[in-house]
Design a protein around this motif. Structure first.
Motif, short mmCIF file in Angstrom:
data_model
loop_
_atom_site.label_atom_id
_atom_site.label_comp_id
_atom_site.label_asym_id
_atom_site.label_seq_id
_atom_site.Cartn_x
_atom_site.Cartn_y
_atom_site.Cartn_z
N SER A 31 0.88 -1.26 -0.03
CA SER A 31 0.08 -0.08 0.02
C SER A 31 0.92 1.25 0.05
CB SER A 31 -1.10 -0.01 1.00
OG SER A 31 -0.16 0.11 2.34
N ASN A 110 -5.62 -4.50 -4.17
CA ASN A 110 -6.76 -3.82 -3.70
C ASN A 110 -7.24 -4.55 -2.18
OD1 ASN A 110 -7.51 -2.22 -5.79
ND2 ASN A 110 -8.86 -3.72 -7.02
N LYS A 114 -7.62 -2.70 1.17
CA LYS A 114 -9.04 -2.87 1.88
C LYS A 114 -8.46 -3.23 3.48
CE LYS A 114 -12.71 -6.18 2.26
NZ LYS A 114 -12.94 -7.58 1.62
N TYR A 115 -7.64 -4.18 3.52
CA TYR A 115 -7.35 -4.49 5.07
C TYR A 115 -6.66 -3.23 5.65
CZ TYR A 115 -9.09 -9.25 3.96
OH TYR A 115 -9.76 -9.97 3.71
N ARG A 117 -7.15 -0.17 5.22
CA ARG A 117 -8.40 0.59 5.58
C ARG A 117 -9.08 0.03 6.95
NH1 ARG A 117 -10.38 1.50 -0.33
NH2 ARG A 117 -8.83 3.13 -1.10
#
Length: 144
Positions: A31, A110, A114-115, A117
């Motif tokens: 990320s 993605n 997602k994780y 966030r």
């Protein structure tokens, strides 16, 4: 005895610790990049590796069929046709591999975001609960 709010806080802290231990460091590295930069970096490294793999496959094919290839080697038309086929196979191999790489790392990126966030949201919840707990403690010890 721990009250219900304390149990929720412990569960939240456990989720955060499990994430950090298992997936946190991997997802942190992913990320850090923009999606396009991450996928481009993976495509470049994949092109290098697929070229090496293709060279190994061609080398093995040459070793296994060296007798037939030596018979055809002196015919110029056959040599040019083999070179064209080899180039077409290489391009097809690279394109197919790049499509697979794009899909795989798009999904991986993605998922990591997602994780990340979810982790950030859980961390904020924990910080808010800690701030609320400190406010409660300050109110109880206020002697004025």
């Amino acid at each position: 005895m721990i009250n219900e709010d304390g149990k929720k806080k412990v569960r939240l802290m456990t989720k955060i610790a499990i994430y950090e231990k298992n997936e946190g460091s991997k997802n942190e590295k992913v990320s850090e990049y923009f999606r396009s930069d991450y996928i481009a970096l993976k495509i470049i490294s994949s092109i290098v590796s697929v070229t090496i793999v293709f060279g190994i496959i061609v080398g093995l094919y040459v070793l296994c069929n060296s007798e037939d290839l030596m018979m055809k080697f002196y015919q110029m038309d056959t040599l040019m046709e083999m070179a064209k086929k080899l180039i077409y196979y290489y391009i097809g191999f690279v394109v197919a591999y790049i499509v697979i790489i794009i899909i795989a790392f798009f999904v991986k990126y993605n998922g990591a975001v997602k994780y990340k966030r979810i982790f950030s949201k859980n961390l904020k919840k924990l910080l808010v609960r800690d701030a609320d707990d400190e406010d409660d403690i300050d109110d109880e010890t206020d002697y004025e």
